[in-house]
Design an enzyme around this catalytic site. Sequence first.
Site, mmCIF file in Angstrom:
data_model
loop_
_atom_site.group_PDB
_atom_site.id
_atom_site.type_symbol
_atom_site.label_atom_id
_atom_site.label_comp_id
_atom_site.label_asym_id
_atom_site.label_seq_id
_atom_site.Cartn_x
_atom_site.Cartn_y
_atom_site.Cartn_z
ATOM 1 N N LYS A 162 0.913 -1.104 -0.037
ATOM 2 C CA LYS A 162 0.155 0.029 -0.046
ATOM 3 C C LYS A 162 0.846 1.226 -0.003
ATOM 4 O O LYS A 162 0.507 2.273 -0.589
ATOM 5 C CB LYS A 162 -0.901 -0.033 1.311
ATOM 6 C CG LYS A 162 -1.998 -1.026 1.227
ATOM 7 C CD LYS A 162 -2.673 -1.150 2.679
ATOM 8 C CE LYS A 162 -3.552 -2.452 2.616
ATOM 9 N NZ LYS A 162 -4.271 -2.696 3.779
ATOM 10 N N ASP A 202 -10.450 3.501 5.627
ATOM 11 C CA ASP A 202 -10.673 1.901 5.478
ATOM 12 C C ASP A 202 -12.305 1.709 5.756
ATOM 13 O O ASP A 202 -12.408 0.499 5.375
ATOM 14 C CB ASP A 202 -9.990 1.311 7.061
ATOM 15 C CG ASP A 202 -8.918 0.482 6.899
ATOM 16 O OD1 ASP A 202 -8.687 -0.168 5.715
ATOM 17 O OD2 ASP A 202 -8.003 0.228 7.656
ATOM 18 N N GLN A 251 -3.723 -1.030 10.281
ATOM 19 C CA GLN A 251 -3.742 -2.496 9.906
ATOM 20 C C GLN A 251 -4.157 -3.693 10.707
ATOM 21 O O GLN A 251 -3.803 -3.431 11.970
ATOM 22 C CB GLN A 251 -2.341 -2.691 9.186
ATOM 23 C CG GLN A 251 -2.131 -4.193 8.530
ATOM 24 C CD GLN A 251 -3.017 -4.017 7.318
ATOM 25 O OE1 GLN A 251 -2.968 -3.036 6.637
ATOM 26 N NE2 GLN A 251 -3.386 -5.376 6.715
#
Length: 300
Positions: A59, A126, A103
């Site tokens: 990413k 997200d 994450q």
Amino acid sequence: MQPPPNPPSNLIDGRAIAAQLHAETAQRVAALRSRGVQPGLVFVRVGEDPASRVYVGMKERMSAKLGLNSTTRVLPESTSETELLALIAQLNSDPAVHGILVQAPLPKHMRQEVVYASVLPQKDVDGFHPLNVGKLLLGDRTGFRSCTPAGVQELLIRSQVCTEGAEVVILGRGEIVGKPMAAILCQKDRHANSTVTICHSRTRDIAAHCRRADILIAAMGVPEFVRGNMVKPGAVVIDVGVNRVADPAAPEGSRLVGDVAFAEVQPVAGKITPNPGGVGPMTIAVLMQNTVRAAEMAVS
Ligand code: GUN
């Protein structure tokens, strides 16, 4: 004599479709930069989970390629939840940070729902904050949508797969893919309007559900669970799974496989995502889109 043409492929090329999205995103980044704004994205990784290291690295490389200002904050596994929340509070109040991605998975001593609820909804690229999850369910497009299911919908749209009235069977009810995927495809929208079934570990006769699916989305995390005889001929099969399995013949002693037994299912499916090269690139593409939108909203 000319060689015979290759038979038409039934592969859904996630890399090519993600590249289309990146090209669109790059234009929006350029427009922002001409106004003196560089979208800022911060990745937070807690601990050294090998898969998370790889994902965050991928990413971050794509963010750099698109001209975002991205940084990764790595915290030790022993970090307390309070310390993580303090970092998130600092990022929430930093105007140069438009997007924050913590994450998953987090260490077991942290309450995932508390951590995700602490990210400002307008920086939650997200789509895990309860406000954004609620907006997704309501069909309110002002929120951010979870990247992988939004990426799957985009794959279906750009592969000309009609979802309207389709029987969609989703394997897995996780917060990151299964549940938001169902919420997206049941919306009253021409790119959704599906009849959605979620199957999970307590479902009776999963194979029977799979066999009636026009679109089968496997996101349960069981290596090669979907076999050829579980798929209706012509069905669209989307493999979200990433599972590491032991393989003494592989250089590292293991290899990655999806939730779909690809070699068996490809000849039966009408269209199918390869894995890798299917859903994975789309997750990153949507994350980039979400971040650029967060920056656009912050300066509008
Ligand atoms: N872990 C697996 N998928 C994801 C994702 O989409 N976002 C985050 N933050 N963590 C993940």
